[in-house]
Design a protein around this motif. Structure first.
Motif, short mmCIF file in Angstrom:
data_model
loop_
_atom_site.label_atom_id
_atom_site.label_comp_id
_atom_site.label_asym_id
_atom_site.label_seq_id
_atom_site.Cartn_x
_atom_site.Cartn_y
_atom_site.Cartn_z
N ARG A 46 4.89 -25.24 43.93
CA ARG A 46 5.43 -26.60 44.16
C ARG A 46 4.45 -27.68 43.69
O ARG A 46 4.85 -28.83 43.52
CB ARG A 46 5.78 -26.79 45.62
N GLU A 47 3.22 -27.32 43.46
CA GLU A 47 2.24 -28.30 42.98
C GLU A 47 2.32 -28.52 41.47
O GLU A 47 1.63 -29.39 40.93
CB GLU A 47 0.83 -27.87 43.37
N PHE A 48 3.16 -27.74 40.79
CA PHE A 48 3.25 -27.80 39.33
C PHE A 48 4.70 -27.93 38.89
O PHE A 48 5.59 -27.38 39.53
CB PHE A 48 2.64 -26.53 38.70
N GLU A 49 4.90 -28.63 37.81
CA GLU A 49 6.22 -28.69 37.18
C GLU A 49 6.42 -27.41 36.38
O GLU A 49 5.44 -26.87 35.83
CB GLU A 49 6.32 -29.89 36.23
N PRO A 50 7.66 -26.92 36.28
CA PRO A 50 7.89 -25.77 35.40
C PRO A 50 7.40 -26.10 33.99
O PRO A 50 7.64 -27.21 33.48
CB PRO A 50 9.41 -25.60 35.43
N ASP A 51 6.69 -25.15 33.40
CA ASP A 51 6.07 -25.39 32.10
C ASP A 51 5.95 -24.05 31.37
O ASP A 51 5.31 -23.14 31.89
CB ASP A 51 4.70 -26.03 32.32
N MET A 52 6.56 -23.97 30.22
CA MET A 52 6.58 -22.71 29.47
C MET A 52 5.18 -22.24 29.10
O MET A 52 4.86 -21.07 29.27
CB MET A 52 7.43 -22.85 28.20
N ASN A 53 4.34 -23.14 28.62
CA ASN A 53 2.99 -22.74 28.22
C ASN A 53 2.17 -22.24 29.41
O ASN A 53 1.50 -21.21 29.31
CB ASN A 53 2.27 -23.89 27.51
N LEU A 74 7.24 -20.58 37.61
CA LEU A 74 6.94 -21.72 36.73
C LEU A 74 7.63 -21.69 35.37
O LEU A 74 7.53 -22.65 34.62
CB LEU A 74 5.42 -21.83 36.55
N PHE A 75 8.33 -20.61 35.05
CA PHE A 75 9.10 -20.61 33.81
C PHE A 75 10.24 -21.62 33.93
O PHE A 75 10.99 -21.58 34.91
CB PHE A 75 9.69 -19.23 33.51
N PRO A 76 10.41 -22.50 32.96
CA PRO A 76 11.55 -23.42 33.00
C PRO A 76 12.82 -22.68 32.54
O PRO A 76 12.95 -22.33 31.37
CB PRO A 76 11.15 -24.53 32.02
N ALA A 77 13.71 -22.43 33.46
CA ALA A 77 14.90 -21.62 33.19
C ALA A 77 15.72 -22.18 32.03
O ALA A 77 16.25 -21.41 31.22
CB ALA A 77 15.76 -21.52 34.45
N GLU A 78 15.80 -23.49 31.92
CA GLU A 78 16.63 -24.11 30.88
C GLU A 78 16.06 -23.90 29.48
O GLU A 78 16.77 -24.09 28.49
CB GLU A 78 16.83 -25.59 31.16
N GLU A 79 14.82 -23.47 29.36
CA GLU A 79 14.21 -23.26 28.05
C GLU A 79 14.22 -21.81 27.60
O GLU A 79 13.98 -21.51 26.44
CB GLU A 79 12.76 -23.76 28.06
N LEU A 80 14.47 -20.89 28.51
CA LEU A 80 14.39 -19.47 28.18
C LEU A 80 15.61 -18.98 27.42
O LEU A 80 16.75 -19.31 27.77
CB LEU A 80 14.23 -18.63 29.44
N THR A 81 15.35 -18.17 26.42
CA THR A 81 16.44 -17.51 25.70
C THR A 81 16.64 -16.12 26.27
O THR A 81 15.77 -15.60 27.00
CB THR A 81 16.09 -17.38 24.20
N GLU A 82 17.75 -15.52 25.93
CA GLU A 82 18.01 -14.15 26.39
C GLU A 82 16.93 -13.20 25.86
O GLU A 82 16.45 -12.34 26.59
CB GLU A 82 19.39 -13.70 25.93
#
Length: 144
Positions: A46-53, A74-82
């Motif tokens: 909760r202390e961090f925003e989801p961030d792919m890197n 922390l993986f941003p779900a909206e950025e992940l591909t299948e």
């Protein structure tokens, strides 16, 4: 303080030797186990925003149990591909990772049903197939 350093500092602050020893005795094979439990990992997340890197840095740290588990938050779900999800499943090291990956991330994806089928059908390893089964369990729980 850069995010990774802050996270490692928090891991140290919340470490629990009793839990870590219990996990080691149960056969969990990481070089480093801090013994954090899921509520503590959730609090750190909760202390961090989801961030792919940041999530990928944590996921690629295969020696630290808590890094791998925190990455699932922390993986941003909206950025992940299948395909990226398949790659994550192929790199699973434990059932615990598979369970947290499914619960915290994969079940939230718009293609979760298709992904679950693919994980079970392609079954690259026992953990890969287990991940597909865990995802199906999570999706069924949401539908109830």
């Amino acid at each position: 303080m850069e995010p990774i350093k802050k996270i490692k500092h928090l891991f140290m602050a919340y470490r629990n030797g009793i839990v870590a020893d219990t996990l080691r005795k149960a056969g969990i094979n990481y070089s480093i186990i801090f013994g954090l439990q899921l509520p503590q990992l959730s609090m750190i997340a909760r202390e961090f925003e989801p961030d792919m890197n940041l999530a990928m840095q944590l996921w690629n740290d295969k020696n630290i149990r808590e890094s791998r588990l925190l990455a699932c938050y922390l993986f941003p779900a909206e950025e992940l591909t299948e395909q990226q999800c398949i790659d994550l499943a192929e790199s699973l090291q434990t059932k615990e990772e598979a369970d947290i990956l499914c619960f915290r991330l994969l079940r939230r994806l718009p293609f979760a049903d298709k992904l679950a089928d693919r994980l079970i059908m392609e079954s690259a390893s026992p953990l890969f197939a287990y991940c597909g089964e865990a995802l199906i369990r999570n999706l069924e729980a949401i539908k109830q």
